[in-house]
Every structure is written in structure tokens, then in C-alpha cells.
Design a protein around this motif. Sequence first.
Motif, PDB file in Angstrom:
ATOM      1  N   TRP A  36      17.805 -30.323  66.140  1.00 52.63           N
ATOM      2  CA  TRP A  36      17.294 -31.003  64.940  1.00 52.63           C
ATOM      3  C   TRP A  36      16.521 -32.235  65.389  1.00 52.63           C
ATOM      4  O   TRP A  36      17.003 -33.010  66.228  1.00 52.63           O
ATOM      5  CB  TRP A  36      18.431 -31.431  64.025  1.00 52.63           C
ATOM      6  CG  TRP A  36      18.971 -30.365  63.142  1.00 52.63           C
ATOM      7  CD1 TRP A  36      20.105 -29.632  63.317  1.00 52.63           C
ATOM      8  CD2 TRP A  36      18.404 -29.917  61.905  1.00 52.63           C
ATOM      9  NE1 TRP A  36      20.279 -28.754  62.274  1.00 52.63           N
ATOM     10  CE2 TRP A  36      19.241 -28.913  61.389  1.00 52.63           C
ATOM     11  CE3 TRP A  36      17.255 -30.265  61.167  1.00 52.63           C
ATOM     12  CZ2 TRP A  36      18.984 -28.248  60.188  1.00 52.63           C
ATOM     13  CZ3 TRP A  36      16.994 -29.613  59.978  1.00 52.63           C
ATOM     14  CH2 TRP A  36      17.847 -28.610  59.495  1.00 52.63           C
ATOM     15  N   PHE A  37      15.359 -32.417  64.795  1.00 46.27           N
ATOM     16  CA  PHE A  37      14.479 -33.528  65.137  1.00 46.27           C
ATOM     17  C   PHE A  37      14.055 -34.253  63.865  1.00 46.27           C
ATOM     18  O   PHE A  37      14.069 -33.680  62.783  1.00 46.27           O
ATOM     19  CB  PHE A  37      13.225 -33.018  65.868  1.00 46.27           C
ATOM     20  CG  PHE A  37      13.497 -32.548  67.264  1.00 46.27           C
ATOM     21  CD1 PHE A  37      14.149 -31.352  67.500  1.00 46.27           C
ATOM     22  CD2 PHE A  37      13.104 -33.312  68.351  1.00 46.27           C
ATOM     23  CE1 PHE A  37      14.407 -30.917  68.799  1.00 46.27           C
ATOM     24  CE2 PHE A  37      13.351 -32.891  69.652  1.00 46.27           C
ATOM     25  CZ  PHE A  37      14.007 -31.687  69.868  1.00 46.27           C
ATOM     26  N   ARG A  38      13.653 -35.481  64.036  1.00 43.03           N
ATOM     27  CA  ARG A  38      13.166 -36.287  62.916  1.00 43.03           C
ATOM     28  C   ARG A  38      11.829 -36.920  63.307  1.00 43.03           C
ATOM     29  O   ARG A  38      11.671 -37.420  64.428  1.00 43.03           O
ATOM     30  CB  ARG A  38      14.160 -37.388  62.569  1.00 43.03           C
ATOM     31  CG  ARG A  38      13.703 -38.351  61.485  1.00 43.03           C
ATOM     32  CD  ARG A  38      14.817 -39.303  61.106  1.00 43.03           C
ATOM     33  NE  ARG A  38      15.190 -40.192  62.198  1.00 43.03           N
ATOM     34  CZ  ARG A  38      16.424 -40.674  62.377  1.00 43.03           C
ATOM     35  NH1 ARG A  38      17.397 -40.342  61.540  1.00 43.03           N
ATOM     36  NH2 ARG A  38      16.680 -41.490  63.382  1.00 43.03           N
ATOM     37  N   GLN A  39      10.905 -36.924  62.353  1.00 47.37           N
ATOM     38  CA  GLN A  39       9.617 -37.553  62.600  1.00 47.37           C
ATOM     39  C   GLN A  39       9.266 -38.496  61.462  1.00 47.37           C
ATOM     40  O   GLN A  39       9.464 -38.157  60.275  1.00 47.37           O
ATOM     41  CB  GLN A  39       8.520 -36.510  62.754  1.00 47.37           C
ATOM     42  CG  GLN A  39       7.179 -37.115  63.153  1.00 47.37           C
ATOM     43  CD  GLN A  39       6.297 -36.125  63.873  1.00 47.37           C
ATOM     44  OE1 GLN A  39       6.394 -34.916  63.671  1.00 47.37           O
ATOM     45  NE2 GLN A  39       5.414 -36.627  64.725  1.00 47.37           N
ATOM     46  N   THR A  40       8.748 -39.666  61.814  1.00 49.17           N
ATOM     47  CA  THR A  40       8.219 -40.626  60.857  1.00 49.17           C
ATOM     48  C   THR A  40       6.776 -40.921  61.247  1.00 49.17           C
ATOM     49  O   THR A  40       6.358 -40.646  62.374  1.00 49.17           O
ATOM     50  CB  THR A  40       9.034 -41.924  60.851  1.00 49.17           C
ATOM     51  OG1 THR A  40       9.005 -42.487  62.174  1.00 49.17           O
ATOM     52  CG2 THR A  40      10.476 -41.658  60.462  1.00 49.17           C
ATOM     53  N   PRO A  41       5.992 -41.493  60.319  1.00 47.95           N
ATOM     54  CA  PRO A  41       4.567 -41.741  60.607  1.00 47.95           C
ATOM     55  C   PRO A  41       4.314 -42.635  61.814  1.00 47.95           C
ATOM     56  O   PRO A  41       3.287 -42.523  62.473  1.00 47.95           O
ATOM     57  CB  PRO A  41       4.064 -42.390  59.326  1.00 47.95           C
ATOM     58  CG  PRO A  41       4.968 -41.875  58.270  1.00 47.95           C
ATOM     59  CD  PRO A  41       6.315 -41.774  58.915  1.00 47.95           C
ATOM     60  N   ASP A  42       5.264 -43.515  62.127  1.00 49.00           N
ATOM     61  CA  ASP A  42       5.023 -44.484  63.187  1.00 49.00           C
ATOM     62  C   ASP A  42       5.786 -44.177  64.476  1.00 49.00           C
ATOM     63  O   ASP A  42       5.760 -44.984  65.414  1.00 49.00           O
ATOM     64  CB  ASP A  42       5.393 -45.890  62.707  1.00 49.00           C
ATOM     65  CG  ASP A  42       6.850 -45.979  62.281  1.00 49.00           C
ATOM     66  OD1 ASP A  42       7.373 -47.097  62.176  1.00 49.00           O
ATOM     67  OD2 ASP A  42       7.458 -44.913  62.040  1.00 49.00           O
ATOM     68  N   LYS A  43       6.437 -43.006  64.548  1.00 50.63           N
ATOM     69  CA  LYS A  43       7.200 -42.664  65.746  1.00 50.63           C
ATOM     70  C   LYS A  43       6.975 -41.215  66.134  1.00 50.63           C
ATOM     71  O   LYS A  43       6.667 -40.368  65.297  1.00 50.63           O
ATOM     72  CB  LYS A  43       8.697 -42.898  65.507  1.00 50.63           C
ATOM     73  CG  LYS A  43       9.076 -44.370  65.368  1.00 50.63           C
ATOM     74  CD  LYS A  43      10.529 -44.527  64.965  1.00 50.63           C
ATOM     75  CE  LYS A  43      11.472 -44.110  66.060  1.00 50.63           C
ATOM     76  NZ  LYS A  43      12.879 -44.393  65.698  1.00 50.63           N
ATOM     77  N   GLU A  44       7.185 -40.950  67.415  1.00 51.87           N
ATOM     78  CA  GLU A  44       7.127 -39.561  67.866  1.00 51.87           C
ATOM     79  C   GLU A  44       8.354 -38.812  67.346  1.00 51.87           C
ATOM     80  O   GLU A  44       9.346 -39.420  66.966  1.00 51.87           O
ATOM     81  CB  GLU A  44       7.099 -39.511  69.389  1.00 51.87           C
ATOM     82  CG  GLU A  44       5.818 -40.043  69.995  1.00 51.87           C
ATOM     83  CD  GLU A  44       5.737 -39.772  71.481  1.00 51.87           C
ATOM     84  OE1 GLU A  44       4.764 -40.227  72.103  1.00 51.87           O
ATOM     85  OE2 GLU A  44       6.632 -39.102  72.026  1.00 51.87           O
ATOM     86  N   ARG A  45       8.248 -37.486  67.355  1.00 54.32           N
ATOM     87  CA  ARG A  45       9.359 -36.675  66.903  1.00 54.32           C
ATOM     88  C   ARG A  45      10.564 -36.928  67.811  1.00 54.32           C
ATOM     89  O   ARG A  45      10.489 -36.766  69.024  1.00 54.32           O
ATOM     90  CB  ARG A  45       8.955 -35.206  66.913  1.00 54.32           C
ATOM     91  CG  ARG A  45       9.839 -34.312  66.087  1.00 54.32           C
ATOM     92  CD  ARG A  45       9.237 -32.935  65.912  1.00 54.32           C
ATOM     93  NE  ARG A  45       8.042 -32.959  65.085  1.00 54.32           N
ATOM     94  CZ  ARG A  45       7.447 -31.867  64.620  1.00 54.32           C
ATOM     95  NH1 ARG A  45       7.941 -30.685  64.897  1.00 54.32           N
ATOM     96  NH2 ARG A  45       6.367 -31.959  63.879  1.00 54.32           N
ATOM     97  N   GLU A  46      11.673 -37.294  67.179  1.00 55.95           N
ATOM     98  CA  GLU A  46      12.874 -37.739  67.888  1.00 55.95           C
ATOM     99  C   GLU A  46      13.963 -36.686  67.824  1.00 55.95           C
ATOM    100  O   GLU A  46      14.298 -36.204  66.726  1.00 55.95           O
ATOM    101  CB  GLU A  46      13.376 -39.040  67.242  1.00 55.95           C
ATOM    102  CG  GLU A  46      14.708 -39.551  67.762  1.00 55.95           C
ATOM    103  CD  GLU A  46      15.267 -40.683  66.912  1.00 55.95           C
ATOM    104  OE1 GLU A  46      14.740 -40.937  65.816  1.00 55.95           O
ATOM    105  OE2 GLU A  46      16.248 -41.315  67.355  1.00 55.95           O
TER     106      GLU A  46
END
Length: 127
Positions: A36-46
Amino acid sequence: QLRLVESGGGLVHPGEALRLTCQVSGRRPDSYAVGWFRQTPDKEREGLSCVSLSGRTKDYADSVKGRFTISKDFAKNAVYLQMNNLTMEDTGTYYCAIGTAWYNQAVCLQRSQYGDWGQGTQVNVTA
């Protein structure tokens, strides 16, 4: 044909919980690992969490350890991410992904371990 579909996102307040589902089709549940990954506009997919082929080995990023729980449902061919005590920093688009043929559990939070991705589900945590 392999297909991953995420669901369960939504709008919640800090301290609340959500359970995300990654529904898998086209692959036996004992044949894949999932991240499972999370992405926000200001960060790479984590990378947040990952579970092994057997479902017994699980790993978590420090940012979610103790709050998120990953689990594999062999009967339903699905992987869940239970997210408790959500904070505004958990806001983002959440993706599940299937491990590649060279998947290594030791580095399972790295994007390079995954080759097939779902379309994502949005989680918004607002005060």
C-alpha cells in the motif's frame, strides 16, 4: 487478466478510522505480495505497508506503525489496510500494488518492488 481495484476512501476527521480494500482478480491470493502506498501533490509516492505471499509477514513505515494494519483475505482475494487514529497528514491518494517476480520482502516499501498498480482511492482527513 490481473486487475487491482482500491476502495474505501473518503472524508473523515482526525482520530477517525477507515478501512481500505484492494480487490484483486486474475491472480491466486497465494501468488502475490501486496504493498500500500500513499501519494500527495508535494511528495513522491510513499510506501506505507506490505504483506508477503503467505500473508504472515507484514511491514510498516514508521509514519503509520501502530496505527495501520495490513491483512490478506485469501477467501475474498483481497488485501485490507485498516487505518486508525487518522491525522491530516494521512490525506492523499492511496494505491495498492502487486509485487514483481523479484519481490523482496526486506525492501517491500520501495516502489521498485511492484509492477501492477490500482487506480487509487482518495482519503481526506480534515478538521
